[in-house]
Motif scaffolding. Structure first.
Motif, PDB file in Angstrom:
ATOM      1  N   ALA A 109      11.183  10.490 -12.342  1.00 49.25           N
ATOM      2  CA  ALA A 109      11.294  11.171 -11.048  1.00 49.25           C
ATOM      3  C   ALA A 109      12.494  10.617 -10.280  1.00 49.25           C
ATOM      4  N   ARG A 110      13.361  11.516  -9.812  1.00 51.35           N
ATOM      5  CA  ARG A 110      14.514  11.083  -9.035  1.00 51.35           C
ATOM      6  C   ARG A 110      14.063  10.470  -7.708  1.00 51.35           C
ATOM      7  N   VAL A 111      14.532   9.246  -7.426  1.00 48.97           N
ATOM      8  CA  VAL A 111      14.158   8.586  -6.172  1.00 48.97           C
ATOM      9  C   VAL A 111      15.328   8.460  -5.217  1.00 48.97           C
ATOM     10  N   GLY A 112      16.565   8.722  -5.692  1.00 50.74           N
ATOM     11  CA  GLY A 112      17.687   8.681  -4.765  1.00 50.74           C
ATOM     12  C   GLY A 112      19.020   8.590  -5.469  1.00 50.74           C
ATOM     13  N   ALA A 113      20.073   8.763  -4.676  1.00 48.14           N
ATOM     14  CA  ALA A 113      21.451   8.652  -5.154  1.00 48.14           C
ATOM     15  C   ALA A 113      22.283   8.026  -4.048  1.00 48.14           C
ATOM     16  N   HIS A 114      23.382   7.384  -4.446  1.00 48.51           N
ATOM     17  CA  HIS A 114      24.220   6.700  -3.465  1.00 48.51           C
ATOM     18  C   HIS A 114      25.653   6.660  -3.965  1.00 48.51           C
ATOM     19  N   ALA A 115      26.605   6.791  -3.044  1.00 50.10           N
ATOM     20  CA  ALA A 115      28.023   6.623  -3.363  1.00 50.10           C
ATOM     21  C   ALA A 115      28.607   5.590  -2.413  1.00 50.10           C
ATOM     22  N   GLY A 116      29.421   4.687  -2.952  1.00 50.76           N
ATOM     23  CA  GLY A 116      30.007   3.600  -2.180  1.00 50.76           C
ATOM     24  C   GLY A 116      29.765   2.285  -2.891  1.00 50.76           C
ATOM     25  N   GLY A 117      30.831   1.569  -3.245  1.00 49.25           N
ATOM     26  CA  GLY A 117      30.706   0.457  -4.163  1.00 49.25           C
ATOM     27  C   GLY A 117      30.453  -0.906  -3.566  1.00 49.25           C
ATOM     28  N   TYR A 118      30.436  -1.061  -2.234  1.00 46.33           N
ATOM     29  CA  TYR A 118      30.427  -2.405  -1.662  1.00 46.33           C
ATOM     30  C   TYR A 118      29.272  -2.702  -0.721  1.00 46.33           C
ATOM     31  N   LEU A 119      28.484  -1.722  -0.362  1.00 48.93           N
ATOM     32  CA  LEU A 119      27.432  -1.929   0.630  1.00 48.93           C
ATOM     33  C   LEU A 119      26.054  -1.730   0.021  1.00 48.93           C
ATOM     34  N   PRO A 120      25.033  -2.407   0.562  1.00 49.41           N
ATOM     35  CA  PRO A 120      23.674  -2.277   0.020  1.00 49.41           C
ATOM     36  C   PRO A 120      23.023  -0.958   0.408  1.00 49.41           C
ATOM     37  N   PHE A 121      22.015  -0.586  -0.389  1.00 51.78           N
ATOM     38  CA  PHE A 121      21.232   0.617  -0.098  1.00 51.78           C
ATOM     39  C   PHE A 121      19.858   0.424  -0.715  1.00 51.78           C
ATOM     40  N   ALA A 122      18.925   1.306  -0.378  1.00 51.27           N
ATOM     41  CA  ALA A 122      17.549   1.139  -0.844  1.00 51.27           C
ATOM     42  C   ALA A 122      16.890   2.505  -0.991  1.00 51.27           C
ATOM     43  N   PHE A 123      15.905   2.562  -1.896  1.00 51.17           N
ATOM     44  CA  PHE A 123      15.113   3.768  -2.116  1.00 51.17           C
ATOM     45  C   PHE A 123      13.633   3.419  -2.019  1.00 51.17           C
ATOM     46  N   ASP A 124      12.865   4.299  -1.385  1.00 46.69           N
ATOM     47  CA  ASP A 124      11.406   4.184  -1.369  1.00 46.69           C
ATOM     48  C   ASP A 124      10.894   4.812  -2.666  1.00 46.69           C
ATOM     49  N   ILE A 125      10.317   3.998  -3.543  1.00 48.11           N
ATOM     50  CA  ILE A 125       9.898   4.485  -4.858  1.00 48.11           C
ATOM     51  C   ILE A 125       8.380   4.617  -4.965  1.00 48.11           C
ATOM     52  N   THR A 126       7.680   4.525  -3.853  1.00 48.70           N
ATOM     53  CA  THR A 126       6.214   4.488  -3.865  1.00 48.70           C
ATOM     54  C   THR A 126       5.612   5.666  -4.602  1.00 48.70           C
ATOM     55  N   ASP A 127       6.080   6.866  -4.296  1.00 48.05           N
ATOM     56  CA  ASP A 127       5.450   8.069  -4.846  1.00 48.05           C
ATOM     57  C   ASP A 127       5.725   8.259  -6.326  1.00 48.05           C
ATOM     58  N   ALA A 128       6.701   7.512  -6.862  1.00 56.32           N
ATOM     59  CA  ALA A 128       7.016   7.626  -8.288  1.00 56.32           C
ATOM     60  C   ALA A 128       6.341   6.565  -9.132  1.00 56.32           C
ATOM     61  N   LEU A 129       5.661   5.612  -8.501  1.00 54.54           N
ATOM     62  CA  LEU A 129       5.080   4.488  -9.234  1.00 54.54           C
ATOM     63  C   LEU A 129       3.830   4.891 -10.014  1.00 54.54           C
ATOM     64  N   ALA A 130       3.647   4.216 -11.130  1.00 53.62           N
ATOM     65  CA  ALA A 130       2.431   4.350 -11.922  1.00 53.62           C
ATOM     66  C   ALA A 130       1.751   2.986 -11.986  1.00 53.62           C
ATOM     67  N   GLU A 131       0.474   2.974 -12.288  1.00 54.14           N
ATOM     68  CA  GLU A 131      -0.209   1.704 -12.488  1.00 54.14           C
ATOM     69  C   GLU A 131       0.340   1.028 -13.740  1.00 54.14           C
ATOM     70  N   GLY A 132       0.468  -0.277 -13.683  1.00 57.81           N
ATOM     71  CA  GLY A 132       0.956  -1.002 -14.854  1.00 57.81           C
ATOM     72  C   GLY A 132       2.452  -0.860 -15.039  1.00 57.81           C
ATOM     73  N   ASP A 133       2.885  -0.450 -16.236  1.00 51.52           N
ATOM     74  CA  ASP A 133       4.298  -0.443 -16.610  1.00 51.52           C
ATOM     75  C   ASP A 133       5.037   0.740 -15.997  1.00 51.52           C
ATOM     76  N   ASN A 134       6.257   0.485 -15.489  1.00 51.91           N
ATOM     77  CA  ASN A 134       7.108   1.523 -14.912  1.00 51.91           C
ATOM     78  C   ASN A 134       8.510   1.410 -15.504  1.00 51.91           C
ATOM     79  N   GLU A 135       9.193   2.564 -15.595  1.00 53.14           N
ATOM     80  CA  GLU A 135      10.550   2.600 -16.133  1.00 53.14           C
ATOM     81  C   GLU A 135      11.538   2.972 -15.035  1.00 53.14           C
ATOM     82  N   LEU A 136      12.563   2.128 -14.874  1.00 50.45           N
ATOM     83  CA  LEU A 136      13.636   2.360 -13.898  1.00 50.45           C
ATOM     84  C   LEU A 136      14.911   2.712 -14.654  1.00 50.45           C
ATOM     85  N   LEU A 137      15.538   3.837 -14.290  1.00 54.43           N
ATOM     86  CA  LEU A 137      16.804   4.270 -14.879  1.00 54.43           C
ATOM     87  C   LEU A 137      17.855   4.385 -13.776  1.00 54.43           C
ATOM     88  N   VAL A 138      19.060   3.912 -14.065  1.00 53.35           N
ATOM     89  CA  VAL A 138      20.188   4.023 -13.143  1.00 53.35           C
ATOM     90  C   VAL A 138      21.379   4.581 -13.912  1.00 53.35           C
TER      91      VAL A 138
END
Length: 621
Positions: free
Chosen positions: A145-174
C-alpha cells in the motif's frame, strides 16, 4: 594585486576519472558492524522515549527504466534483488557495500522487513515512519500500500503508516530516483563527473530511517523562541488533536511545558490549543546565556495528554551592531565576537555525505574547537540533526548555507569574471531575468524549489542555538533575487543575521558584505554598499598539502601547494594571523577553507580520513 600564479594553478580542469583510493576513518569498522546510531535519538530537540532505528542491512536493486523522472512514483518493484546495502549509506559510499553509481536513467529500490511493536493499538496510536534524508525523490509503500512520496534530497520527512500495518511481519519498499547534475534540482557539490571542487554524486537513503508510535492526539512540532533580552521563553506548539480528550476530565488536553536547568525546574506553563496550535510563554529569572565558552542548555519537557517530548533550548541573542566608531560587528549577547571560522563540507571517504558514526560528527566539531576556531560554515549541505546538537552542546557557532542547484554554473560568470574583475561584483543584478542563465538560475522549477527548500530549512533548523547566520547564495551558483530571499528568511526568522550573497555579485542586502578572497592580499574593503553591514571574508586560504597515504587521489587540488607538513603549517598560521590582524581594521570574521580534505581537494586542516591533523604538531590520530 591579483596573484596570477595561484589563479593559474587553481584553474578548473577536466576530471581525470581516476579511481579513488580506498580510505577508512577511525569509525569505519564501527559503522560496518552496525554503528552507534541506534543508541541516539535522531532528533534530540523532539525526542520521545520510545523509537526504533531501522538502519542496517536492507535488500536493494538498481533497475533501468525508460523515464525514471516519472516512473519512480508508480513503478513496479523488481522481480529479483541485487544484494544487500548498509543503510543509511548511499550505494556510491564504500560503507554501503554496493560500490555502484546510480545513473539518471535508473531507479534504486530498497526493501526491509520489520515487526509491528507488541501492544500497538491502531485505534489509539499512530505509527510514524521517519526518513532523515533521501536523495532525491522517493515513493514508499508498506505491505503493497502506498504510504507517501517525497522530493528533495536534504530535508527530513515522515509518513503515517498505521493503516498499512499488519500484525507481525511487515514489508517496507522504497523506490528512489536521483538525476544528480543531469537535473536542475538542489544537489550541492555532487557531480557524476567528480573532480576539483566537485565531489562524487551519491543517491538514495543517506540519513537514518526510524519508527515511533504516538498517541492519536499528539505533538507535531515545536517552534522555540528563547528571548534572552526579555528573560522569556516562548513556544509555539502544533498538535494533532484527533478529537482526543483527557479520560479523567473529558476535556481536550492542554500543552504543558516544564523548563529545567540542571535537572531543577525553573519554570512551567500550559495552554489549550486552538485550531491545532497554541503559544506558551515562561518567564525565566536570572537566565544563563549560551556562548561558545559557556554553551549552557536548558532542558524542556513538553506534554500533550499522554504524549511527551523532550527537548532543550538556549538563551542568546545574535545581532550585527556598530561599535563606538560606527563599524558594524557580529555580536553575541550584544558583545562583539570575532568569528574565526572553517568551511565544513561534511564529506567522508567511507560514507560520502553520511558520517560513519555519531562520534565522527562530534569529532569534527571538537577538533576545530581545539584548533582555536569558534565557527563552522556548513557548506551547501543540510547536515544530520545530531551534528547541530553537537554544535549546540560543544559551543560551536554555525553559519548555515542553503543547498545550491540549478543548471551547471557558467565558468565565466561564476569563476573567471569575478576572479579577474572585482569591480564586477556589485554590477550584476540578480533580479534581471536576462542574467539568470549566467547565474545558472534560468529554470523556473529550480527557483521555485530553492525558495520552498530555503523556507523549509529555516523552519527545520531554527531551534538550534548554535546556528547564528543563514547563508543564502554562494558564488553565483543558482543565485536569483537575493533581496526577495532576504525578505523571505527575515519574515520566517527575525532573530538571526543573514549573509545574502557569499562570494561576489553582492546585491546590497542582508547583514554582511561577504567576500571570497583566494588570490589577493587580505584586506577590508571600503565599499559604498557596506554601511550597516559587517564585513566578513567568508572564504579564503585553501592551502594544500597532499599526504599520499591519507589522500583519495594521486592528483591534488588547492590554491597553493606545500610539499610537507612543516611548510604547510607555517603558511596556514601566517595566513590566519593576517586575517586575525584585520580585526582592528573592521573585519568581523573569516571562514578558512577548509576543515578536511575531500577527494581531489587536499586543502583541509584534517586529512580526508581524519587520521592526521595537519595543523597540529604530531597530528596523527
Amino acid at each position: 594585486m591579483l596573484d596570477l600564479k595561484r589563479v593559474i594553478a587553481s584553474a578548473p580542469r577536466k576530471p581525470e576519472h581516476a579511481a579513488l583510493q580506498p580510505l577508512t576513518t577511525p569509525w569505519s569498522d564501527l559503522a560496518a558492524a552496525g554503528g552507534d546510531r541506534a543508541a541516539h535519538h535522531p532528533r534530540p530537540q523532539f525526542a520521545r522515549a520510545a523509537f526504533e532505528v531501522l538502519d542496517g542491512r536492507w535488500d536493494y536493486a538498481i533497475t533501468p527504466v525508460a523515464d525514471a523522472a516519472s516512473a519512480w512514483r508508480d513503478a513496479e518493484p523488481p522481480a529479483a534483488w541485487d544484494g544487500d546495502i548498509l543503510v543509511p549509506f548511499s550505494p556510491e559510499a564504500p560503507l554501503s557495500g554496493v560500490g555502484r553509481q546510480l545513473q539518471p536513467g535508473e531507479l534504486l529500490w530498497y526493501r526491509r522487513r520489520f515487526s509491528a511493536p507488541e501492544g500497538f493499538d491502531a485505534s489509539r496510536q499512530r505509527r510514524i515512519l521517519h526518513f532523515e534524508a533521501v536523495d532525491y525523490a522517493c515513493s514508499c509503500s508498506v505491505n503493497g500500500a502506498r504510504v507517501g512520496a517525497h522530493a528533495g534530497g536534504y530535508l527530513p520527512f515522515a509518513f503515517d503508516i498505521t493503516d498499512a500495518l499488519a500484525e507481525g511481519d511487515n514489508e517496507l519498499l522504497v523506490c528512489v530516483h536521483d538525476p544528480s547534475d543531469a537535473g536542475v534540482q538542489l544537489r550541492g557539490k555532487q557531480r557524476l563527473a567528480r573532480g576539483g571542487i566537485w565531489y562524487t554524486a551519491q543517491s538514495g537513503i543517506w540519513q537514518s530511517v526510524w519508527l515511533e508510535a504516538v498517541p492519536n492526539a499528539h505533538l507535531e512540532s515545536l517552534a522555540i523562541d528563547a528571548r534572552a533580552d526579555e528573560g522569556k521563553l516562548v513556544l509555539r506548539a502544533n498538535v494533532r488533536a484527533d478529537g482526543g480528550a483527557d479520560e479523567a476530565t473529558g476535556t481536550a488536553p492542554a500543552v504543558s511545558v516544564r523548563l529545567l536547568d540542571g535537572g531543577a525546574e525553573v519554570g512551567r506553563a500550559s495552554a489549550a490549543p486552538e485550531d491545532g496550535a497554541c503559544t506558551i510563554a515562561i518567564d525565566v529569572a536570572d537566565l544563563h546565556r549560551w556562548s561558545p565558552d559557556d554553551p549552557h542548555l536548558y532542558d524542556l519537557e513538553v506534554s500533550y495528554g499522554s504524549d511527551r517530548v523532550d527537548s532543550y533550548c538556549a538563551f542568546r541573542t545574535v545581532t550585527v551592531e556598530p561599535d563606538e566608531h560606527g563599524i558594524p560587528h557580529f555580536c553575541l549577547n550584544h558583545e562583539p565576537v570575532f568569528l574565526r571560522g572553517v568551511l565544513d563540507q561534511g564529506y567522508w571517504p567511507d560514507g560520502l555525505m553520511t558520517a560513519p558514526s555519531d562520534e565522527a560528527l562530534a569529532f569534527d566539531v571538537r577538533a576545530m574547537r581545539e584548533a582555536g576556531f569558534n565557527l563552522l560554515r556548513k557548506h551547501i549541505k543540510v547536515e544530520s540533526d545530531r551534528w547541530y546538537y553537537h554544535c549546540d552542546k560543544l559551543g560551536m557557532l554555525v553559519w548555515q548555507d542553503m543547498v545550491s542547484g540549478g543548471a551547471a554554473p557558467d565558468p565565466w560568470h561564476s569563476s573567471y569574471k569575478p576572479t579577474f574583475f572585482r569591480g564586477s561584483w556589485g554590477r550584476y543584478a540578480d533580479d534581471d531575468p536576462r542574467h539568470y542563465p549566467g547565474l545558472a538560475s534560468d529554470s523556473a522549477a529550480f527557483r521555485a524549489e530553492w525558495t520552498d527548500a530555503c523556507a523549509a530549512t529555516v523552519r527545520h533548523l531554527r531551534n538550534h542555538p548554535s546556528i547564528v547566520t543563514w547563508v543564502l547564495f554562494n558564488e553565483a551558483w543558482g543565485q536569483f533575487d537575493a533581496r526577495a530571499a532576504v525578505e523571505l528568511v527575515r519574515g520566517l526568522d527575525p532573530t538571526r543575521p543573514i549573509d545574502a550573497v557569499s562570494g561576489w555579485y553582492d546585491q546590497a542586502c542582508g547583514d554582511f558584505l561577504s567576500v571570497h578572497n583566494y588570490f589577493r592580499p587580505l584586506e577590508v574593503y571600503d565599499d559604498a554598499a557596506r554601511p550597516q553591514r559587517a564585513f566578513v571574508i567568508s572564504e579564503f586560504g585553501g592551502l594544500s598539502c597532499h599526504l599520499a597515504a591519507h589522500s583519495a587521489l594521486a592528483s591534488s587540488y588547492g590554491y597553493a601547494a606545500y610539499p610537507d607538513l612543516a611548510s604547510f603549517r607555517t603558511a596556514v598560521r601566517e595566513v590566519l594571523a593576517q586575517a586575525d590582524a584585520l580585526e582592528e581594521a573592521g573585519l568581523a570574521g573569516y571562514v578558512y577553507t577548509q576543515l578536511s580534505d575531500v577527494e581531489e581537494e587536499t586543502n583541509g586542516l584534517l586529512t580526508y580520513d581524519r587520521r592526521v591533523d595537519k595543523l597540529a604538531e604530531g597530528g596523527a590520530r
